[in-house]
Design an enzyme around this catalytic site. Structure first.
Site, PDB file in Angstrom:
ATOM      1  N   LYS A  57       0.838  -1.200   0.000  1.00 19.15           N
ATOM      2  CA  LYS A  57       0.000   0.000   0.000  1.00 19.15           C
ATOM      3  C   LYS A  57       0.883   1.265   0.000  1.00 19.15           C
ATOM      4  O   LYS A  57       2.088   1.189   0.225  1.00 19.15           O
ATOM      5  CB  LYS A  57      -0.932  -0.037   1.221  1.00 19.15           C
ATOM      6  CG  LYS A  57      -1.951  -1.193   1.179  1.00 19.15           C
ATOM      7  CD  LYS A  57      -2.890  -1.142   2.389  1.00 19.15           C
ATOM      8  CE  LYS A  57      -3.913  -2.264   2.357  1.00 19.15           C
ATOM      9  NZ  LYS A  57      -4.864  -2.191   3.501  1.00 19.15           N
ATOM     10  N   TYR A  86     -12.382  -2.192  -3.503  1.00 14.96           N
ATOM     11  CA  TYR A  86     -12.928  -2.195  -2.138  1.00 14.96           C
ATOM     12  C   TYR A  86     -14.457  -2.096  -2.119  1.00 14.96           C
ATOM     13  O   TYR A  86     -15.040  -1.638  -1.130  1.00 14.96           O
ATOM     14  CB  TYR A  86     -12.309  -1.058  -1.326  1.00 14.96           C
ATOM     15  CG  TYR A  86     -10.924  -1.381  -0.779  1.00 14.96           C
ATOM     16  CD1 TYR A  86     -10.691  -2.536  -0.024  1.00 14.96           C
ATOM     17  CD2 TYR A  86      -9.850  -0.518  -0.985  1.00 14.96           C
ATOM     18  CE1 TYR A  86      -9.441  -2.828   0.484  1.00 14.96           C
ATOM     19  CE2 TYR A  86      -8.580  -0.801  -0.471  1.00 14.96           C
ATOM     20  CZ  TYR A  86      -8.383  -1.960   0.264  1.00 14.96           C
ATOM     21  OH  TYR A  86      -7.137  -2.247   0.783  1.00 14.96           O
ATOM     22  N   ASN A 126      -1.923  -0.028   6.930  1.00 14.23           N
ATOM     23  CA  ASN A 126      -1.379  -1.299   7.407  1.00 14.23           C
ATOM     24  C   ASN A 126      -0.522  -2.036   6.369  1.00 14.23           C
ATOM     25  O   ASN A 126      -0.417  -3.257   6.383  1.00 14.23           O
ATOM     26  CB  ASN A 126      -2.501  -2.174   7.968  1.00 14.23           C
ATOM     27  CG  ASN A 126      -3.611  -2.405   6.958  1.00 14.23           C
ATOM     28  OD1 ASN A 126      -3.441  -2.134   5.777  1.00 14.23           O
ATOM     29  ND2 ASN A 126      -4.737  -2.926   7.418  1.00 14.23           N
ATOM     30  N   HIS A 145      -1.855  -5.526   1.361  1.00 10.14           N
ATOM     31  CA  HIS A 145      -3.167  -6.102   1.100  1.00 10.14           C
ATOM     32  C   HIS A 145      -2.986  -7.526   0.606  1.00 10.14           C
ATOM     33  O   HIS A 145      -2.003  -7.829  -0.065  1.00 10.14           O
ATOM     34  CB  HIS A 145      -3.916  -5.308   0.020  1.00 10.14           C
ATOM     35  CG  HIS A 145      -5.073  -6.065  -0.571  1.00 10.14           C
ATOM     36  ND1 HIS A 145      -6.296  -6.158   0.067  1.00 10.14           N
ATOM     37  CD2 HIS A 145      -5.183  -6.820  -1.693  1.00 10.14           C
ATOM     38  CE1 HIS A 145      -7.104  -6.910  -0.664  1.00 10.14           C
ATOM     39  NE2 HIS A 145      -6.457  -7.336  -1.734  1.00 10.14           N
ATOM     40  N   GLU A 193      -9.656  -9.621  -8.100  1.00 11.96           N
ATOM     41  CA  GLU A 193      -8.668  -8.564  -7.903  1.00 11.96           C
ATOM     42  C   GLU A 193      -7.520  -8.690  -8.903  1.00 11.96           C
ATOM     43  O   GLU A 193      -7.036  -7.682  -9.432  1.00 11.96           O
ATOM     44  CB  GLU A 193      -8.161  -8.613  -6.455  1.00 11.96           C
ATOM     45  CG  GLU A 193      -9.271  -8.246  -5.467  1.00 11.96           C
ATOM     46  CD  GLU A 193      -8.922  -8.512  -4.009  1.00 11.96           C
ATOM     47  OE1 GLU A 193      -7.786  -8.965  -3.726  1.00 11.96           O
ATOM     48  OE2 GLU A 193      -9.784  -8.257  -3.148  1.00 11.96           O
TER      49      GLU A 193
HETATM   50  P1  RTP Z   1      -7.081  -5.617   3.009  1.00 12.87           P
HETATM   51  O1  RTP Z   1      -8.401  -5.886   2.312  1.00 12.87           O
HETATM   52  O2  RTP Z   1      -6.566  -4.223   2.756  1.00 12.87           O
HETATM   53  O3  RTP Z   1      -6.073  -6.680   2.690  1.00 12.87           O
HETATM   54  O4  RTP Z   1      -7.292  -5.716   4.571  1.00 12.87           O
HETATM   55  P2  RTP Z   1      -8.130  -6.784   5.371  1.00 12.87           P
HETATM   56  O5  RTP Z   1      -8.749  -7.785   4.447  1.00 12.87           O
HETATM   57  O6  RTP Z   1      -7.263  -7.283   6.459  1.00 12.87           O
HETATM   58  O7  RTP Z   1      -9.259  -5.877   6.003  1.00 12.87           O
HETATM   59  P3  RTP Z   1     -10.660  -5.423   5.384  1.00 12.87           P
HETATM   60  O8  RTP Z   1     -11.719  -5.718   6.388  1.00 12.87           O
HETATM   61  O9  RTP Z   1     -10.845  -5.976   3.995  1.00 12.87           O
HETATM   62  O10 RTP Z   1     -10.492  -3.853   5.302  1.00 12.87           O
HETATM   63  C1  RTP Z   1      -9.852  -3.282   4.202  1.00 12.87           C
HETATM   64  C2  RTP Z   1      -8.983  -2.146   4.665  1.00 12.87           C
HETATM   65  O11 RTP Z   1      -9.796  -1.080   5.094  1.00 12.87           O
HETATM   66  C3  RTP Z   1      -9.152  -0.378   6.126  1.00 12.87           C
HETATM   67  N1  RTP Z   1     -10.002  -0.400   7.303  1.00 12.87           N
HETATM   68  N2  RTP Z   1     -10.144   0.646   8.054  1.00 12.87           N
HETATM   69  N3  RTP Z   1     -10.943   2.409  10.085  1.00 12.87           N
HETATM   70  C4  RTP Z   1     -11.380   1.155  10.105  1.00 12.87           C
HETATM   71  O12 RTP Z   1     -12.104   0.721  10.973  1.00 12.87           O
HETATM   72  C5  RTP Z   1     -10.968   0.268   9.033  1.00 12.87           C
HETATM   73  N4  RTP Z   1     -11.335  -0.981   8.880  1.00 12.87           N
HETATM   74  C6  RTP Z   1     -10.718  -1.412   7.760  1.00 12.87           C
HETATM   75  C7  RTP Z   1      -7.848  -1.088   6.412  1.00 12.87           C
HETATM   76  O13 RTP Z   1      -6.803  -0.440   5.697  1.00 12.87           O
HETATM   77  C8  RTP Z   1      -8.087  -2.475   5.846  1.00 12.87           C
HETATM   78  O14 RTP Z   1      -6.882  -3.088   5.496  1.00 12.87           O
HETATM   79 MG    MG Z   2      -9.871  -7.260   2.752  1.00 11.45          MG
END
Ligand code: RTP
Ligand code: MG
Length: 142
Positions: free
Chosen positions: A14, A54, A117, A120, A131
């Site tokens: 990212k 997203y 973070n 991804h 994706e």
């Molecule tokens: P990613 O898709 O980026 O690999 O991350 P992930 O599956 O671990 O988490 P996901 O639930 O898909 O969330 C995507 C990204 O959104 C941001 N996020 N911000 N502020 C918040 O509460 C929040 N929750 C999620 C994070 O950057 C997360 O990686």
């Molecule tokens: Mg995710």
């Protein structure tokens, strides 16, 4: 060698990771793990691509911030191939919130906030296919 679990997944460094110069460190971890890089490019994600990527989070309060962040600087888009690469790469990244990420994972080692973070990874075979199709043309995967 057994190859029944051979998978492709979409990984991304990212904008925070690229900006902080973490690209070589993360590529080194991928190489040490043994995944094959079948596609790689540094790019600024167009807004429409970010919103599609997203789309599952469209109704969440953080969606606008998330799209701004992910389009706010270059990322490194990576297509990975390997045995169980989808769950394996997620395991290397660690939990979404770095505070909950296991020691030794990328997010535990390099991140402090959920919003930024570092990496991804696709969360299922369906997500991986979707994706990879958003970020790579078939002929870019070698
Ligand atoms: P990613 O898709 O980026 O690999 O991350 P992930 O599956 O671990 O988490 P996901 O639930 O898909 O969330 C995507 C990204 O959104 C941001 N996020 N911000 N502020 C918040 O509460 C929040 N929750 C999620 C994070 O950057 C997360 O990686
Ligand atoms: Mg995710």
């Amino acid at each position: 060698m057994l190859t029944g679990g051979m998978e492709r997944t979409f990984a991304m460094i990212k904008p925070d990771g690229v900006r902080r110069g973490l690209t070589p460190e993360i590529l080194a971890r991928i190489q040490r793990k043994g995944y094959r890089v079948v596609g790689l490019k540094q790019m600024v994600i167009p807004r429409e691509t970010a919103e599609a990527h997203y789309a599952e989070h469209k109704e969440r309060p953080f969606f606008g911030e998330l799209v701004s962040f992910i389009t706010g600087g270059p990322v490194v888009a990576i297509a990975l191939e390997g045995e169980n690469a989808i769950t394996g790469w997620r395991a290397m990244m660690g939990a979404t919130n770095p505070a909950n990420a296991a020691p030794g994972t990328i997010r535990a080692d390099f991140a402090t906030t959920t919003g930024e973070n570092v990496t991804h990874g696709s969360d299922s075979p369906e997500s991986a296919e979707r994706e990879l199709g958003l970020f790579f043309k078939p002929e870019e995967l070698l």
